[in-house]
Design a protein around this motif. Structure first.
Motif, PDB file in Angstrom:
ATOM      1  N   ALA A   1       0.829  -1.211   0.000  1.00 58.39           N
ATOM      2  CA  ALA A   1       0.000   0.000   0.000  1.00 58.39           C
ATOM      3  C   ALA A   1       0.860   1.256   0.000  1.00 58.39           C
ATOM      4  O   ALA A   1       0.576   2.219  -0.705  1.00 58.39           O
ATOM      5  CB  ALA A   1      -0.922  -0.005   1.219  1.00 58.39           C
ATOM      6  N   GLN A   2       1.951   1.221   0.803  1.00 57.97           N
ATOM      7  CA  GLN A   2       2.849   2.378   0.840  1.00 57.97           C
ATOM      8  C   GLN A   2       3.540   2.584  -0.493  1.00 57.97           C
ATOM      9  O   GLN A   2       3.706   3.709  -0.962  1.00 57.97           O
ATOM     10  CB  GLN A   2       3.890   2.184   1.942  1.00 57.97           C
ATOM     11  CG  GLN A   2       3.325   2.311   3.342  1.00 57.97           C
ATOM     12  CD  GLN A   2       4.369   2.045   4.414  1.00 57.97           C
ATOM     13  OE1 GLN A   2       5.366   1.377   4.161  1.00 57.97           O
ATOM     14  NE2 GLN A   2       4.129   2.567   5.614  1.00 57.97           N
ATOM     15  N   ALA A   3       3.943   1.491  -1.140  1.00 55.18           N
ATOM     16  CA  ALA A   3       4.623   1.589  -2.435  1.00 55.18           C
ATOM     17  C   ALA A   3       3.694   2.164  -3.485  1.00 55.18           C
ATOM     18  O   ALA A   3       4.073   3.012  -4.290  1.00 55.18           O
ATOM     19  CB  ALA A   3       5.134   0.217  -2.861  1.00 55.18           C
ATOM     20  N   LYS A   4       2.432   1.702  -3.499  1.00 58.95           N
ATOM     21  CA  LYS A   4       1.467   2.213  -4.474  1.00 58.95           C
ATOM     22  C   LYS A   4       1.196   3.691  -4.256  1.00 58.95           C
ATOM     23  O   LYS A   4       1.103   4.473  -5.198  1.00 58.95           O
ATOM     24  CB  LYS A   4       0.160   1.424  -4.384  1.00 58.95           C
ATOM     25  CG  LYS A   4       0.253   0.018  -4.944  1.00 58.95           C
ATOM     26  CD  LYS A   4      -1.077  -0.703  -4.812  1.00 58.95           C
ATOM     27  CE  LYS A   4      -0.992  -2.129  -5.367  1.00 58.95           C
ATOM     28  NZ  LYS A   4      -2.271  -2.850  -5.202  1.00 58.95           N
ATOM     29  N   SER A   5       1.072   4.077  -2.964  1.00 60.65           N
ATOM     30  CA  SER A   5       0.842   5.490  -2.652  1.00 60.65           C
ATOM     31  C   SER A   5       2.017   6.335  -3.104  1.00 60.65           C
ATOM     32  O   SER A   5       1.848   7.421  -3.668  1.00 60.65           O
ATOM     33  CB  SER A   5       0.623   5.653  -1.155  1.00 60.65           C
ATOM     34  OG  SER A   5       0.512   7.012  -0.814  1.00 60.65           O
ATOM     35  N   SER A   6       3.252   5.833  -2.876  1.00 58.56           N
ATOM     36  CA  SER A   6       4.450   6.561  -3.287  1.00 58.56           C
ATOM     37  C   SER A   6       4.516   6.699  -4.796  1.00 58.56           C
ATOM     38  O   SER A   6       4.842   7.757  -5.325  1.00 58.56           O
ATOM     39  CB  SER A   6       5.693   5.843  -2.779  1.00 58.56           C
ATOM     40  OG  SER A   6       6.865   6.472  -3.235  1.00 58.56           O
ATOM     41  N   ASN A   7       4.160   5.641  -5.521  1.00 58.29           N
ATOM     42  CA  ASN A   7       4.203   5.685  -6.991  1.00 58.29           C
ATOM     43  C   ASN A   7       3.181   6.648  -7.549  1.00 58.29           C
ATOM     44  O   ASN A   7       3.414   7.311  -8.550  1.00 58.29           O
ATOM     45  CB  ASN A   7       3.968   4.285  -7.572  1.00 58.29           C
ATOM     46  CG  ASN A   7       5.165   3.370  -7.350  1.00 58.29           C
ATOM     47  OD1 ASN A   7       6.284   3.851  -7.188  1.00 58.29           O
ATOM     48  ND2 ASN A   7       4.934   2.066  -7.329  1.00 58.29           N
ATOM     49  N   ARG A   8       2.010   6.720  -6.875  1.00 61.01           N
ATOM     50  CA  ARG A   8       0.975   7.636  -7.349  1.00 61.01           C
ATOM     51  C   ARG A   8       1.406   9.081  -7.183  1.00 61.01           C
ATOM     52  O   ARG A   8       1.105   9.937  -7.991  1.00 61.01           O
ATOM     53  CB  ARG A   8      -0.336   7.397  -6.592  1.00 61.01           C
ATOM     54  CG  ARG A   8      -1.124   6.204  -7.093  1.00 61.01           C
ATOM     55  CD  ARG A   8      -2.546   6.260  -6.552  1.00 61.01           C
ATOM     56  NE  ARG A   8      -2.583   6.218  -5.106  1.00 61.01           N
ATOM     57  CZ  ARG A   8      -2.697   5.102  -4.398  1.00 61.01           C
ATOM     58  NH1 ARG A   8      -2.758   3.932  -4.992  1.00 61.01           N
ATOM     59  NH2 ARG A   8      -2.738   5.150  -3.069  1.00 61.01           N
ATOM     60  N   SER A   9       2.149   9.375  -6.102  1.00 57.98           N
ATOM     61  CA  SER A   9       2.542  10.760  -5.831  1.00 57.98           C
ATOM     62  C   SER A   9       3.762  11.186  -6.639  1.00 57.98           C
ATOM     63  O   SER A   9       4.030  12.356  -6.767  1.00 57.98           O
ATOM     64  CB  SER A   9       2.836  10.927  -4.334  1.00 57.98           C
ATOM     65  OG  SER A   9       3.915  10.099  -3.955  1.00 57.98           O
ATOM     66  N   ARG A  10       4.505  10.215  -7.183  1.00 56.45           N
ATOM     67  CA  ARG A  10       5.707  10.547  -7.930  1.00 56.45           C
ATOM     68  C   ARG A  10       5.427  10.421  -9.425  1.00 56.45           C
ATOM     69  O   ARG A  10       5.405   9.330  -9.978  1.00 56.45           O
ATOM     70  CB  ARG A  10       6.858   9.630  -7.530  1.00 56.45           C
ATOM     71  CG  ARG A  10       8.198  10.059  -8.084  1.00 56.45           C
ATOM     72  CD  ARG A  10       9.296   9.036  -7.809  1.00 56.45           C
ATOM     73  NE  ARG A  10       9.413   8.741  -6.400  1.00 56.45           N
ATOM     74  CZ  ARG A  10       9.183   7.525  -5.890  1.00 56.45           C
ATOM     75  NH1 ARG A  10       8.830   6.538  -6.662  1.00 56.45           N
ATOM     76  NH2 ARG A  10       9.306   7.311  -4.591  1.00 56.45           N
ATOM     77  N   THR A  11       5.167  11.536 -10.093  1.00 56.26           N
ATOM     78  CA  THR A  11       4.903  11.520 -11.525  1.00 56.26           C
ATOM     79  C   THR A  11       6.225  11.405 -12.280  1.00 56.26           C
ATOM     80  O   THR A  11       7.143  12.173 -12.023  1.00 56.26           O
ATOM     81  CB  THR A  11       4.187  12.810 -11.949  1.00 56.26           C
ATOM     82  OG1 THR A  11       3.003  12.956 -11.181  1.00 56.26           O
ATOM     83  CG2 THR A  11       3.828  12.759 -13.433  1.00 56.26           C
ATOM     84  N   PRO A  12       6.322  10.443 -13.192  1.00 58.40           N
ATOM     85  CA  PRO A  12       7.590  10.302 -13.927  1.00 58.40           C
ATOM     86  C   PRO A  12       7.868  11.525 -14.790  1.00 58.40           C
ATOM     87  O   PRO A  12       6.958  12.172 -15.289  1.00 58.40           O
ATOM     88  CB  PRO A  12       7.362   9.050 -14.790  1.00 58.40           C
ATOM     89  CG  PRO A  12       5.871   8.921 -14.902  1.00 58.40           C
ATOM     90  CD  PRO A  12       5.325   9.452 -13.612  1.00 58.40           C
ATOM     91  N   ALA A  13       9.142  11.828 -14.944  1.00 55.83           N
ATOM     92  CA  ALA A  13       9.536  12.963 -15.785  1.00 55.83           C
ATOM     93  C   ALA A  13       9.176  12.661 -17.229  1.00 55.83           C
ATOM     94  O   ALA A  13       9.197  11.502 -17.660  1.00 55.83           O
ATOM     95  CB  ALA A  13      11.029  13.206 -15.658  1.00 55.83           C
TER      96      ALA A  13
END
Length: 378
Positions: free
Chosen positions: A41-53
């Motif tokens: 859950a933490q990994a998914k939340s982190s990925n959602r908040s980090r938009t790829p360049a």
């Protein structure tokens, strides 16, 4: 001594007697499952908040973002000679119209794409250069075709032709599928329009004979709209469209029309405000009508004018002269090793020559704009 040893042994036995119960196989499995769910859950939340360049920054426009395309063409608008580039890597005059980096370099770096955006023409481009974006910008061009003709710059329509050529080169090295992905996910940057008003309308009689000022602004905005629509149909989806600066406060315009005191030219600034307002409205209209378009109008006028009106807030002491030569008329060919920088400290100047800001002024401007338009750029 014997008492001490007995005391230590006693504490050891007591400690051993309080040892936690061993984990049963069922309990361990349950704990691991719960921890796994939490980590996922933490990994998914982190990925959602980090938009790829974005994979690339692709640039169109005029001298503000020309990193050297004009080196490769016959034009009066050249700056591939000292003292241009004196604060660039290796003190090299690359063809950038400043003493150092230009806005496209700074934005590419801040987006995490690369340090410098190369010119498409006149340089040996590596595969990585092509995959991560280039600039087609040409100093002296504008949305008005006549603007480019006056100094033999690469017109905006010809920049689109170069973009089509670039896409074909991408397909050769990356294949059609990856090329389509790069083109659709890249960030596009379009900065031009200042020369249309400063050099075509106000400085030469050609357009004033055909248009009054409101009609000319409408014509330029319509030309900008046509360019953006064609760029969209070529695959661009996320586009930064910059407005123009307070052109009446450029040192060159102060010299030409600011009177003996070289004041900011009110009419020119008013024209820039109207133009920016109309272009902003057109960009919003295109967003509403072109499916999937994410285009933003970026207001450069307000931030640069604030730097000019409140220089002490930014550590500047000279706002009306360029650093090069006398700072009154030197630009491109007339800013050379004979005139050379006359200013003792370029960091105190907003303008490098009579038309273009210094690297430091650009850095302040881009930092403010990146913060202002953070939601779009992330």
């Amino acid at each position: 001594m014997h008492q001490v040893h007995r005391s230590i042994r006693g504490r050891g036995r007591a400690s051993m007697s309080r040892r936690p119960p061993q984990c049963t196989s069922e309990l361990c499995v349950l704990i691991l499952l719960v921890l796994g769910i939490i980590f996922q859950a933490q990994a998914k939340s982190s990925n959602r908040s980090r938009t790829p360049a974005p994979p690339a920054l692709i640039v169109f426009g005029d001298s503000v973002v020309d990193p050297g395309n004009n080196n490769a063409i016959v034009t009066m608008a050249k700056c591939n000679h000292p003292p241009y580039g004196k604060d660039f890597v290796g003190h090299q005059a690359t063809g950038r119209f400043s003493n150092g980096k230009i806005p496209s370099d700074m934005i590419a770096s801040k987006l995490g794409i690369k340090q410098y955006v190369p010119a498409y023409l006149g340089t040996k481009l590596s595969t990585e250069d092509l995959l991560t974006g280039v600039s087609f910008a040409s100093g002296g061009c504008g949305y008005d075709p006549l603007t480019s003709e006056l100094v033999q710059a690469i017109s905006m329509s010809d920049q689109l032709k170069l973009f089509k050529e670039y896409k074909n080169k991408l397909k050769e090295i990356a294949g059609e599928t990856k090329t389509n992905s790069i083109i659709s996910r890249s960030m596009y940057m379009v900065i031009t329009g200042t020369d249309d008003l400063a050099n075509t309308y106000f400085t030469t009689p050609f357009r004033r004979a055909e248009y009054d000022l409101p009609s000319y602004i409408k014509f330029v905005v319509e030309s900008a709209s046509s360019f953006l629509q064609e760029l969209y149909h070529l695959g661009a989806r996320k586009i930064i469209v910059a407005g123009i600066s307070p052109i009446g406060c450029l040192p060159s315009q102060r010299t030409l029309a600011g009177g003996i005191e070289r004041e900011c030219v009110t009419l020119y600034n008013q024209a820039a405000v109207v133009y920016n307002s109309e272009l902003s409205k057109e960009v919003q209209r295109l967003n509403d009508t072109l499916a999937g378009s994410r285009t933003v109008f970026v207001d450069m006028y307000t931030s640069l004018l604030d730097m000019i009106q409140n220089p002490n807030n930014y550590g500047f002491t000279e706002i009306a002269r360029g650093c090069c030569g006398t700072g009154i008329f030197e630009v491109t060919l007339t800013c050379n090793r004979f005139t050379a920088p006359a200013c003792e400290d370029v960091s105190k100047h907003i303008f490098w020559d009579t038309y273009h800001p210094t690297e430091r002024a650009y850095e302040i401007l881009i930092r403010k704009l990146m913060k202002q338009y953070k939601s779009f750029l992330n």
